[in-house]
Design a protein around this motif. Sequence first.
Motif, PDB file in Angstrom:
ATOM      1  N   UNK A 105       0.980  -1.117   0.211  1.00  0.00           N
ATOM      2  CA  UNK A 105       0.105  -0.007  -0.025  1.00  0.00           C
ATOM      3  C   UNK A 105       0.688   1.289   0.098  1.00  0.00           C
ATOM      4  N   UNK A 106       0.347   2.214  -0.742  1.00  0.00           N
ATOM      5  CA  UNK A 106       0.848   3.635  -0.490  1.00  0.00           C
ATOM      6  C   UNK A 106      -0.203   4.338  -0.264  1.00  0.00           C
ATOM      7  N   UNK A 107      -0.007   5.792  -0.352  1.00  0.00           N
ATOM      8  CA  UNK A 107      -1.050   6.951   0.062  1.00  0.00           C
ATOM      9  C   UNK A 107      -2.296   6.752  -0.710  1.00  0.00           C
ATOM     10  N   UNK A 108      -2.241   6.362  -1.958  1.00  0.00           N
ATOM     11  CA  UNK A 108      -3.470   6.341  -2.724  1.00  0.00           C
ATOM     12  C   UNK A 108      -3.934   4.838  -3.374  1.00  0.00           C
ATOM     13  N   UNK A 110      -3.861   0.144  -2.837  1.00  0.00           N
ATOM     14  CA  UNK A 110      -3.425  -0.787  -2.332  1.00  0.00           C
ATOM     15  C   UNK A 110      -3.723  -1.996  -3.025  1.00  0.00           C
ATOM     16  N   UNK A 163      10.564   6.167  -3.650  1.00  0.00           N
ATOM     17  CA  UNK A 163       9.490   6.163  -2.735  1.00  0.00           C
ATOM     18  C   UNK A 163       9.177   4.842  -1.807  1.00  0.00           C
ATOM     19  N   UNK A 164       8.202   5.064  -0.901  1.00  0.00           N
ATOM     20  CA  UNK A 164       8.059   3.946   0.072  1.00  0.00           C
ATOM     21  C   UNK A 164       6.893   2.886  -0.441  1.00  0.00           C
ATOM     22  N   UNK A 165       6.989   1.823   0.000  1.00  0.00           N
ATOM     23  CA  UNK A 165       5.742   0.956  -0.041  1.00  0.00           C
ATOM     24  C   UNK A 165       5.585   0.348   1.411  1.00  0.00           C
ATOM     25  N   UNK A 166       4.313   0.347   1.819  1.00  0.00           N
ATOM     26  CA  UNK A 166       4.278  -0.398   2.959  1.00  0.00           C
ATOM     27  C   UNK A 166       3.609  -1.796   2.867  1.00  0.00           C
TER      28      UNK A 166
END
Lengths: 407, 409, 262
Positions: A105-108, A110, A163-166
């Motif tokens: 997931x990222x901000x926008x 998943x 950029x990050x990914x969770x």
Amino acid sequence: MILEFAWRNIWRNRRRTAIILTAVVIGVWSMIFLGALMRGIADQMVRNGIATLTGHIQVHQKGFQADPSIENRIREPGGIRRVLEETLPAKSLWTARVRVPAVAANARHSAGITLVGIDPPVEKDLSFIGQAVRSGRYLEREDPRGILVGEALLHQFETRIGHRLVLMSQDTAGEIASRSFTIVGVYRGEMESTEKAYAFVTREAAREMLKMDGAVSEFAVLLPEEEEAGPVAAGIRNGLSPDSYEVLTWREMLPLVSAVLALYDQFIFLWYVVVFIAMGFGLVNTVLMAVYERMREFGLLKALGMRPLRIVGDVLLEAFFILGIGVLAGNVLGILSTLALKTRGIDLSAFAAGSEFAGLGRVIYPTLELRDILLANGVVFVLGLVVSLYPALRAARFTPVEALART
Amino acid sequence: MTLLIAWRNLWRNPRRSVLTMTAIAFASTLLIFMLSWQFGSYETMINASVKIQTGHLQIQAPKYNEDRDMRRVVEKPEEIGKRVSTLPGVAALTFRANGFVLASSRDRTYGAFVVGIEPEREAALSTLKDITRQGSYLAGEDDGQALLGELLAANLQVGLGDELTVIGQGRDGSVAATVLVVKGLYRSGQDEFDRSAIHIPLSTFQDVFSMRGSVHEVVILGDALSRVPEVKKKTREALRETGRDDLVVLDWRELLPGLVQAIQMDLVSGFIFYVILVVVVAFSILNTFLMAILERTREFGVLLAIGMKPERLVRLVLAESAVLTCFGIAAGILFGVLLTGYFQEHGIFIPGSTEILRQFGLPERIYPRLSGLSVTLGPVLVFLITLLTALYPAGRVKRLRAVDAMAAP
Amino acid sequence: MRTEKGMLKCGVAAALLVLPALLLCAAAVRSEGESASEIVHRAFNYMRGKTSVATVEMTIHRPGWERSMTIRGWTRGEKDSIFWITEPPKDRGNGTLKRGTEMWMYNPKINRVIKVPPSMMSQSWMGSDFSNNDLARADSIIRDYDHFLEETRVEEGMKVYAIRSVPRPGAPVVWGMERLLIREDGIFLKEVFYDQDGEPVKILTTDRIESVGEKLFPVLWTMARADRTDEYTVVRYDRIRFDVDIPEGFFTLSNLRTPRGE
């Protein structure tokens, strides 16, 4: 005596023989080349399947294939390591991976993916990911936060390198584990679905995130070229308890590929028949014409007392010799031309329109197999003789009167 | 004038002429058949994939195909269904709705996706009924019953008649939860699918997920692959006319991009095979022509000797070749179309492949497909080849010396 | 800097008054000397209280339609919470339990408690603009971020702090950044969630600050998407009581199965 007769007959009219020979040679050459090409395609299909993480053989905890979740992990991999070291042929490559379903997931966005924890230096030579990274960089062993994602996933998530990914998944305690990774590299896969499905991190990072201690999800083995997966897998199975572990070959893990492979033998045979038909009608016509041209000769022979059956036999024998020479030459030509292309292969992406294929390296390496060559020869000989039967019979029926009347 | 002589010459030796024409006809027929087969096999592949998954066309809310958001629905689908199913070229139509749930049996829970279907209409459109291996297929009134993938059932440890609960999110975000009874199990041959899919009647889905009568996909199967673009256009028009042009119409290419990629790859290797075939065919024809010319060396020698100019002879030979070729090609096209047409109706059966194909729910026969391209490409190539190959012997004719020629055996 | 100024004021005041001035001084120093981090912590604790019991009405607005639910919730600290839906009747009895970062859902129709797996954590809670993750990791703001005070302004006579919060390296947070507006008495006025490119994604605003028991509390909360004005969720507190005694076994799975409506 008959043999010599037939043989000499062939060379009496060099041009005629040469023409028929050319047809046979071209036919045989194309069969061998075509067969090798088809085998090459089949091989490539298998290779692609194996490279997409399957490998030749995999060892799992029993039940993992049906349910590839963290509950079915291999808790004590040490035993398997030992068995692998003992039973695998030299030059085999193997690795242990973590593989779990996860959510990225990222901000926008998943999406559900498969998280694969690898040992980067070993994995490099074992599966496709080693060569597939197109931008950014590959993973290193010491890469606690690095992640590789497919290009299609990068677009889907509207993100980029840096950029990050969770990532969230279920850990060994049944709780939700989440960890942030930074995209360090982007890879291109055979298909878009591969790129959207797999994300790679180091094995250690995955273990840490999922509280796996020393456990792993699977062992994957890549065998050297000559080895067959079946017997090696059997050897591994012998060393492990069947209640705890399952050992699978690529045929069992990729049933669709196995099915298509089985069909390929049929396809090759069918193509041989088609090529023979293409060559065959030319063959019949030329042999028939040749026979008619020699009508006077056959009529004379009959007048001199030669029995019709012998004439049939003679024509067939001539056909046999021509086929023989043609087949021999065709084999040589076929094998040589195939070997010439074998190392470099045929790069399909050069022909394919559309930029999606550029750089994907869709190369076919024609592969010679003895059974294909034997089959080609067999088809040509048998059908060739069958096809020569009609002209042979015609030849036998020329009466001396007819023959002398037509000059 | 030359043509007349050419024509007469041909029939002086009917056997030879017929043999040559047959060679050309065969070549044309073969090329037509092979190309039709190639296209036909793609069509079979596409139709099979389309039947298993997506249908030829789908009407959806915009962006649904990208994010599969539960809220992007097609409202009042029956209106659309009535209008579109009457369009020419539409063979079958049905509705589907999709949702992601957690499926739980007594001891286990797995993520799965639920598809609401209209059982009778679905059976005409997809292979679901055929791949239902255990238990029985759904019927329209089977509220609360479900078909499961065999692998999912195995993972959940449920069998026929067992209950499982599913919980997910409805269209309006409310909790969607219900108990289902397993009526049948299917196996598609694709593990991914069998491990995660559950099919239930559309009415049950709409009720549980608060769809308020809407669906996610209107699935359309066309009569034939070739008619799909036309049907797509008409569907768009129909939507515009009924004021529903907020919806999008997607074809199988957009729904199955992976398939398109696979076919493109295959086309390229198919192209190489075809080229090889053409080469073999070319040589066969060359041989036939050469042999024919060779046979007549004496005859040419005589003609030259009695004063015919070499150029005239060449023209004559070429004219003969042209006539032979035209007849040969005409015959070849006729026969090729007839032969391919027959198999297009009845299909070709590859021995030994039935078991495997059935496993994947694929059709057991391949149907070659005649098309403008398949009928013309082969014969055109044959025409060019024969022209070129006729030039070589004609060239030889030019260099003949009467004396040598007449002495030929 | 601010400390010095404060001291100066302090000095002047002290010259005139004695004890009250000292007290005033101390208060002034406290709010002016606080770091951004402390402000956020203080506000968070203020908003949560030690425990709370509340009845809220949640309304989800979408283009063309609207849905309302009444929810009864209990919280303890930032770790435990449990709530049930009481209206509409279709959803009545549905419950959610949160303990730590784990969440469970209960549905009376199927009479099962199901643990929310990672795949559902990113999904919206009950279709609202709050995700399951938002609820499960509500304390993320004080755990995973570093805070920086950008600006202090004065609105309606109260100081308002504009704070920029940046995720700590390695924190499992999808946001690139957050911006907070916190009033000096600890009330959250606004929280803006940004992606990693610096674009705003969601905005949480509070309104109607009223007196609830002994403290002030915003009764209206709105979570909206940054790029659309027609999609938002409004939570209205009909009733809220802080620091209520909640029995020990309250936040348990078995309790989840017995919905409370009162």
